[in-house]
Structure formats: structure tokens, C-alpha cells
Design a protein around this motif. Structure first.
Motif, PDB file in Angstrom:
ATOM      1  N   PHE A 148       0.749  -1.193  -0.031  1.00  0.00           N
ATOM      2  CA  PHE A 148       0.000   0.131   0.032  1.00  0.00           C
ATOM      3  C   PHE A 148       0.834   1.247   0.014  1.00  0.00           C
ATOM      4  O   PHE A 148       0.266   2.402  -0.287  1.00  0.00           O
ATOM      5  N   SER A 175      -6.165   4.160   1.950  1.00  0.00           N
ATOM      6  CA  SER A 175      -5.420   2.855   2.429  1.00  0.00           C
ATOM      7  C   SER A 175      -6.008   2.558   3.864  1.00  0.00           C
ATOM      8  O   SER A 175      -6.399   1.319   3.928  1.00  0.00           O
ATOM      9  N   PRO A 193      -2.346   1.104   9.729  1.00  0.00           N
ATOM     10  CA  PRO A 193      -2.799   2.358   8.737  1.00  0.00           C
ATOM     11  C   PRO A 193      -3.024   3.706   9.216  1.00  0.00           C
ATOM     12  O   PRO A 193      -3.105   4.450   8.285  1.00  0.00           O
ATOM     13  N   TYR A 250      -0.306   5.579   8.077  1.00  0.00           N
ATOM     14  CA  TYR A 250       0.020   5.542   6.687  1.00  0.00           C
ATOM     15  C   TYR A 250       0.187   6.804   6.094  1.00  0.00           C
ATOM     16  O   TYR A 250       1.153   7.163   4.907  1.00  0.00           O
TER      17      TYR A 250
END
Length: 487
Positions: free
Chosen positions: A312, A357, A390, A393
Motif C-alpha cells: 500500500f 489505504s 494504517p 500511513y
């Protein structure tokens, strides 16, 4: 020194093995110092993403098929990730230096320098990595033990890495060759070798791991054999494009002062970037050992989760590579206003992708986990990773991009400082504290906290450092009038 460069004759003979002229996947290469900025960045990024996806698929494919052999093989291959990551990051650091220096030369319309730098970097990389093979194989087992591997996972990890180290010249030299290609703005040609390698790996992995058709059943070692062969083919294709299309591969200069001059241009951005990326990889190794101290099941979950994170992060990594080439060419050409616009645009894209993501991985955490393991402890830990990590992220994306932006404007030590601050002082510490406070989920909360703190620092640092109206000429990666290679 001339003896070292004789290996270039081997590289040049590769054109005999491949069709004359470039392989027909050609797309026009953009002029990065003119035209629409957003369109150029998006186009280059989209053309690079397939290659980046293919690069991660190489690792995900090995993990996916090896997981079918059981928890011990999955744990074993997870212990190899920090070592492979270390080699990859060090190679990317050298590649970053080559992209920055060659792109700056192209921005100043000095293609002969870009060609000399590319040829020197590829020749030395292949030669040195070939000499390192026996040393790496010798220290393989002690390193795996330091990472926490033991018993059957240790034996399996060692069998994988022994084969993988034999192919290290193909792995590293392909990265350097693709870095040279990207300096021209041609991201598509650098994608093709990785796409082909991924296809070969997907086909060979099940055949060699499980012994299908007439192939021997090699288990986890078969995954390494498939990876090495696919990297070898990728190297041949990359060198073909570099020689025929980019015109950046030829016989390296054999005059000592020319070699030294070009190496200095490459190493100016490469040294701090390589140190930073190497420390990053060592930090990952320390983190792996920390996680192993909590649970081997957590290591297996982290090994799979880290590969999802890498997958990702691909658009972000692609964008950071593009902005490096874009900033290097435009900053060397004194197009500072274009650099400022490009920086703002890439930051917006990075944050948007990070949020996307986060949403996607939270929605599909369970089905994705089911693809890789049914072990209840590993299953639970991996779901925690995919739902917590995440959250950082978007912040991680900003850190990756800003680090390369600083290299692109001739401040590689500033970019390296950000990475060192993260991986030397915060990453392992916050993960360990998170694990002590919250158990396995706390390990992943520590990752989020680290990315958030560093993203804030990096954004402030770039804002204070890059001032287009007052940027001093001495900070630009440039080539002096006393350049000994000037024809």
C-alpha cells in the motif's frame, strides 16, 4: 582500476543476447523542466506504479505460497524480511544518489556526465556484490539468530537466504540500472523489468515449492530459486533499456580523475541517503527482534503485515521517486517555482492515498488475513496490524516524500536527518513501550505514534529549509566549470 571496469564488456555483450533496438514497449519520455507540472507527475507516477506493484508481488508471492507449507515455513521466511529489506534499502540509497546526480546532469543538459555516472555505478555495483556473496553466506546464520530465529524456522530461513545471496548481484544491479533510467523521466521502461520478473516468479514459485509437473519439490528453497532467476531476467531487460533507449550505458571512463569526479557526484546524495536507509533496515531488524520477544506468532503476523504495508506504500514510493527526478532536474535548471508547485501537489496526493489505504485495509482486514493464515494467534495479531498500523500511513507517506524532496533540491543530509531521527531515536523505543503497555496491539500503536511525530517534524523542516526565492546556488547538486570530463 582498469581491470575492475573490464567487466563492462560483459554488460555490453548483453545487446547481442537481446533484439537490436529497444524492446517495443516504448512511450515518450517527458521533458521535466517544461510543461504541465501536475500532469507530468501523475503520468510518471502511474507508469511507475505497475513496476512497484510487481516488485512487492515478488515478495508477496513467496510469502503466499510458503504459507501453504505451514506456520514454521511462514515464520522462517518472515525472519528473512529484515535482511532482504536491509539490502534493498542500501541499494535504493545508492540508486537515489544516482538518480539525483544523473537527473541534475540532464537538467543542465550534460548527458555525457549522466552516462558516465550510470556506467560507473552499474559496473562497480555488480563487481562488488559478486565479491560479497561468500561473506554474506558465511554470516547468514548468526544474523538470523540475532533476529530471534531458532529451531526449524532458523533452518528454513537459512536455506532461503543462502540461495538468495547467490543472486544478490542481480537484485542490487537491477535497482541501480532502473534508478539511472528514471533519471531521464522514463518511469515506464524502469517498470517493465519488474513486471516481467513478477510474472516469472508467480509461475515458478508453485512449481519449485510444491514440485509440480516435472520440477523437484524444493519447499522454501524453491521460492528463493524462483526469485533469483526472475531477478536475473529483470537485470537483462533493464540493461537493454539503459543501453538502447536511455543511452546511459557504455564503457566507463578509465581516467582516474574522471572516475573520482563522477563518483563524488553520485556519492554526495548517495552516502547520507544510504546511511539513512541502512539504519532504517537495521531498525526494522531490531523491531523484529523486539516483536519476537513478545511472540513468534507476532513475528509471523508482522512479516505478512509489513508486506501489506509495503504494497500500500507503493504509490507513495513511486511518487517519491518521481519527485526526486523532477526536483533534481528542475532545481539544477533553476526552475524553483516548478519545484515548489510540485512539492505542494505531491503532499496532497500522499495524504489522500494514506486515508484511502486506511479505509480499505480496515474494511478488508479479515478476508485478507484469511488468505495467509488460519493459525488463531497469528490470525488475531495480523488483524490487529491491518486495523491499527494504517492509521499512520498518511504520515508515513509524507515522511517518505519529503525525504526525497530534500535530496532533490541538493540537501541530502537534511533528508537523512529526518530518517535517522525516526529510526535511531523513536521507532524501536515507541514500539517497545507500546508492547509493554498494550501487548501485541501496542506494538502497532507504537508504529503509528512514530510516523505521526516524524511527519510533523519533516513538514516543518521542509518549510524552513526550502525557500525558492532565496535558495543559494551552492546547495544545488551541480557540476563545476572545472569538470574534468567536460568535452
Amino acid at each position: 582500476m582498469p581491470q575492475v571496469f573490464r567487466i563492462t564488456s560483459i554488460v555490453l555483450f548483453i545487446k547481442i543476447l537481446l533484439p537490436e533496438g529497444p524492446i517495443q514497449f516504448n512511450m515518450p519520455v517527458p521533458n521535466l523542466t517544461t510543461g504541465n507540472i501536475q500532469r507530468a507527475i501523475l503520468r510518471m507516477t502511474f507508469l511507475l506504479i505497475p513496476g512497484m506493484i510487481s516488485l512487492v508481488i515478488l515478495n508477496l508471492t513467496d510469502t503466499f505460497f510458503v504459507a501453504r507449507l505451514g506456520t514454521d515455513p511462514l515464520t522462517g521466511i518472515s525472519f528473512t524480511f529484515p535482511i532482504i529489506f536491509l539490502v534493498g534499502q542500501a541499494s535504493l540509497g545508492l540508486g537515489t544518489g544516482l538518480t539525483a546526480s544523473a537527473a541534475a546532469a540532464i537538467g543542465r543538459k550534460r548527458h555525457h556526465l549522466a552516462r558516465a555516472q550510470s556506467s560507473i555505478a552499474i559496473t562497480l555495483t555488480f563487481t562488488l556484490t559478486a565479491f560479497l556473496i561468500p561473506i554474506l553466506i558465511l554470516i547468514d546464520r548468526p544474523i538470523l539468530k540475532l533476529l530471534g530465529a531458532n529451531n526449524l524456522p532458523l533452518e528454513l530461513a537459512e536455506s532461503y537466504m543462502t540461495v538468495w545471496f547467490i543472486g544478490i548481484p542481480f537484485f542490487v544491479t537491477t535497482i541501480i540500472a532502473n534508478a539511472a533510467i528514471r533519471a531521464t523521466g522514463d518511469t515506464w521502461s524502469s517498470s517493465i523489468p519488474m513486471i516481467v520478473a513478477a510474472i516469472i516468479n508467480v509461475v515458478l514459485d508453485p512449481l519449485l515449492i510444491f514440485g509440480l509437473l516435472f520440477f523437484p519439490k524444493l519447499g522454501i528453497t524453491g521460492a528463493a530459486v524462483a526469485t533469483v532467476f526472475s531477478r536475473f531476467i529483470a537485470l537483462l531487460i533493464a540493461l537493454h533499456f539503459l543501453y538502447h533507449k536511455s543511452k546511459l550505458l557504455g564503457r566507463p571512463p578509465l581516467i582516474i580523475k574522471h572516475i573520482i569526479y563522477n563518483l563524488r557526484q553520485i556519492l554526495h546524495p548517495a552516502i547520507p541517503t544510504t546511511i539513512m536507509k541502512t539504519v532504517l533496515a537495521l531498525s526494522i531488524s531490531i523491531v523484529t527482534a523486539i516483536i519476537a520477544s513478545f511472540s513468534e506468532d507476532a513475528v509471523a503476523a508482522y512479516g505478512v503485515g509489513a508486506r501489506f504495508q509495503a504494497f500500500f506504500a507503493l504509490p507513495t514510493v513511486a511518487l517519491s521517486i518521481v519527485i526526486l527526478a523532477f526536483a533534481s532536474q528542475n532545481h539544477a535548471a533553476k526552475q524553483h517555482h516548478r519545484v515548489k508547485i510540485a512539492f505542494r501537489f505531491t503532499h496532497q496526493l500522499a495524504i489522500a492515498w494514506g486515508i484511502f489505504s486506511l479505509i480499505l485495509l480496515n474494511l478488508f482486514a479479515v478476508p485478507l488475513t484469511n488468505l495467509f493464515t488460519q493459525d488463531p494467534e497469528v490470525h488475531r495479531a495480523l488483524i490487529d496490524f491491518l486495523r491499527i498500523a494504517p492509521l499512520g500511513y498518511a504520515q508515513l507517506a509524507l515522511v517518505i516524500i519529503i525525504s526525497n524532496e530534500l535530496v532533490g533540491i541538493g540537501r541530502p543530509y537534511a533528508g537523512a536527518t529526518i530518517g535517522l531521527l525516526k529510526h535511531v531515536f523513536l521507532y524501536a523505543l515507541l514500539i517497545y513501550l507500546g508492547g509493554l503497555l498494550l501487548g501485541i496491539p501496542g506494538l502497532f500503536w507504537g508504529m503509528v505514534a512514530t510516523n505521526t511525530i516524524i511527519a510533523i517534524i519533516a513538514a516543518i523542516y521542509l518549510r524552513l529549509t526550502f525557500k525558492p526565492s532565496t535558495t543559494p546556488q551552492k546547495n544545488i547538486l551541480m557540476f563545476h566549470e572545472d569538470d574534468p570530463t567536460n568535452p
